[in-house]
Scaffold this motif. Structure first.
Motif, PDB file in Angstrom:
ATOM      1  N   UNK A   1      23.131  62.417   5.106  1.00 48.20           N
ATOM      2  CA  UNK A   1      22.744  61.481   4.059  1.00 48.20           C
ATOM      3  C   UNK A   1      22.570  60.057   4.541  1.00 48.20           C
ATOM      4  N   UNK A   2      23.221  59.689   5.648  1.00 49.93           N
ATOM      5  CA  UNK A   2      23.241  58.270   6.002  1.00 49.93           C
ATOM      6  C   UNK A   2      23.041  58.098   7.502  1.00 49.93           C
ATOM      7  N   UNK A   3      22.214  57.145   7.872  1.00 49.55           N
ATOM      8  CA  UNK A   3      21.983  56.843   9.274  1.00 49.55           C
ATOM      9  C   UNK A   3      20.509  56.793   9.596  1.00 49.55           C
ATOM     10  N   UNK A   4      20.153  56.352  10.804  1.00 50.64           N
ATOM     11  CA  UNK A   4      18.741  56.246  11.180  1.00 50.64           C
ATOM     12  C   UNK A   4      18.002  57.574  11.110  1.00 50.64           C
ATOM     13  N   UNK A   5      18.711  58.693  11.353  1.00 51.95           N
ATOM     14  CA  UNK A   5      18.079  60.003  11.305  1.00 51.95           C
ATOM     15  C   UNK A   5      17.757  60.435   9.876  1.00 51.95           C
TER      16      UNK A   5
ATOM     17  N   UNK B   1      37.463  60.732   6.115  1.00 56.11           N
ATOM     18  CA  UNK B   1      37.716  60.599   7.557  1.00 56.11           C
ATOM     19  C   UNK B   1      36.401  60.521   8.331  1.00 56.11           C
ATOM     20  N   UNK B   2      35.401  61.279   7.883  1.00 47.95           N
ATOM     21  CA  UNK B   2      34.092  61.221   8.533  1.00 47.95           C
ATOM     22  C   UNK B   2      33.478  59.835   8.404  1.00 47.95           C
ATOM     23  N   UNK B   3      33.551  59.252   7.192  1.00 47.62           N
ATOM     24  CA  UNK B   3      33.003  57.911   6.997  1.00 47.62           C
ATOM     25  C   UNK B   3      33.749  56.881   7.838  1.00 47.62           C
TER      26      UNK B   3
ATOM     27  N   UNK C   1      29.179  56.804  14.705  1.00 45.47           N
ATOM     28  CA  UNK C   1      27.984  57.274  14.025  1.00 45.47           C
ATOM     29  C   UNK C   1      28.289  58.501  13.187  1.00 45.47           C
ATOM     30  N   UNK C   2      27.462  58.759  12.166  1.00 48.10           N
ATOM     31  CA  UNK C   2      27.763  59.804  11.178  1.00 48.10           C
ATOM     32  C   UNK C   2      27.773  61.205  11.777  1.00 48.10           C
TER      33      UNK C   2
ATOM     34  N   UNK D   1      30.766  66.033  13.279  1.00 44.36           N
ATOM     35  CA  UNK D   1      31.062  67.105  14.222  1.00 44.36           C
ATOM     36  C   UNK D   1      32.533  67.154  14.597  1.00 44.36           C
ATOM     37  N   UNK D   2      33.152  65.969  14.739  1.00 42.93           N
ATOM     38  CA  UNK D   2      34.573  65.927  15.106  1.00 42.93           C
ATOM     39  C   UNK D   2      35.463  66.425  13.978  1.00 42.93           C
ATOM     40  N   UNK D   3      35.232  65.965  12.752  1.00 40.67           N
ATOM     41  CA  UNK D   3      36.097  66.366  11.640  1.00 40.67           C
ATOM     42  C   UNK D   3      35.871  67.821  11.246  1.00 40.67           C
ATOM     43  N   UNK D   4      34.608  68.238  11.149  1.00 44.46           N
ATOM     44  CA  UNK D   4      34.329  69.634  10.793  1.00 44.46           C
ATOM     45  C   UNK D   4      34.816  70.580  11.889  1.00 44.46           C
TER      46      UNK D   4
END
Length: 292
Positions: A144-148, A210-212, A219-220, A225-228
């Motif tokens: 949902x958020x970021x340059x991608x 935690x992801x935010x 970066x998102x 990837x780390x939290x999931x």
């Protein structure tokens, strides 16, 4: 800012002067520009202050030269350009995850769990759903958020409506879509020793926050990837070592340790609160433009 009367706020002289000479920090400058949209008095003062600077005088000279060289304007005013429809603005605010492939993927998870349990005769589907459910909103946040996610991300992030405010708005939409849908699906599935269908709600919220918070460092997508990945490793760790017919039972037992009881839910509540506090402390990082 100073209070002009009981209801109206006005920019103080020092704030106006620092904005005019370019020494005002970017977040304060964005806040002042947002205030100027609705305050004509402050807009006049800021315009006067900017004209008094060396760049302002130069721009005035350029403007006069352009007006002298330009052909006479037609007396008819151009027709106003209509803004985007309200529905389009709402879709943009909701984010790419909701209007892209993520929403069909959430529906596929819910319908697939129902088909696996009632059509395929696979018992223990609720445990699989509870293992996957907390990472679904995390994936939505990452998309949902970021340059991608936005072709105009750099333009949007430089406005008062961008940054953390936009990230939180899109995260709220992601949670509002997947939380009721996946919880309802869990309620329709037999328990088969798995925790309650709503036991994943606090973990899902904590992992999203935690992801935010982690995204302000990495970066998102890397944060997601780390939290999931951490969650899936924690709940799936006992499964590979289980005998052939006991994999689902081992998964349900591990989920019970992670989700069931006041202790586990309290720990997730503390994790959510700590993640929210870290996110608040890292808010200025969202004013910069991450490249990933």
């Amino acid at each position: 800012m100073t209070r002009g009367n009981a209801r109206v706020w006005h920019a103080c002289d020092d704030l106006v002067a620092r904005y005019a000479d370019g020494s005002l920090p970017e977040p304060d400058a964005w806040s002042l520009e947002k205030h100027l949209e609705g305050c004509a008095e402050c807009a006049v003062r800021v315009s006067r202050a900017v004209r008094g600077t060396a760049p302002g005088a130069l721009l005035a000279e350029v403007r006069e030269a352009v007006l002298e060289a330009a052909p006479p304007a037609r007396p008819l005013a151009p027709a106003p350009v209509p803004g985007p429809p309200r529905a389009a603005r709402l879709l943009w605010a909701a984010g790419p995850a909701v209007r892209g492939a993520w929403l069909p993927a959430v529906l596929l998870v819910a319908l697939g769990a129902m088909a696996l349990e009632f059509g395929g005769g696979f018992h223990g589907t609720r445990a699989l759903l509870l293992a996957i459910a907390p990472v679904v909103p995390v994936a939505g946040v990452a998309l949902s958020y970021g340059p991608h996610a936005d072709p105009l991300y750099e333009v949007v992030a430089a406005t008062p409506a961008g940054g953390l405010r936009l990230a939180l708005t899109r995260t709220a939409v992601v949670l509002a879509v997947c939380l009721p849908l996946l919880t309802l699906t869990g309620l329709l599935l037999p328990a088969s020793g798995a925790p309650a269908a709503a036991a994943w709600l606090l973990p899902g919220l904590a992992l999203s926050l935690a992801t935010l918070a982690l995204a302000s460092f990495t970066g998102c997508r890397s944060a997601a990837g780390a939290t999931a990945g951490g969650w899936l490793c924690a709940v799936l760790a006992p499964v590979p070592a289980a005998p052939g017919g006991e994999a689902t039972q081992r998964l349900a037992e591990q989920l019970s340790r992670c989700l069931d009881g006041a202790g586990a839910q309290g720990a997730w509540a503390v994790a959510a609160a700590l993640s929210a506090a870290l996110l608040a402390a890292r808010r200025p990082a969202y004013d910069r433009l991450p490249r990933r």
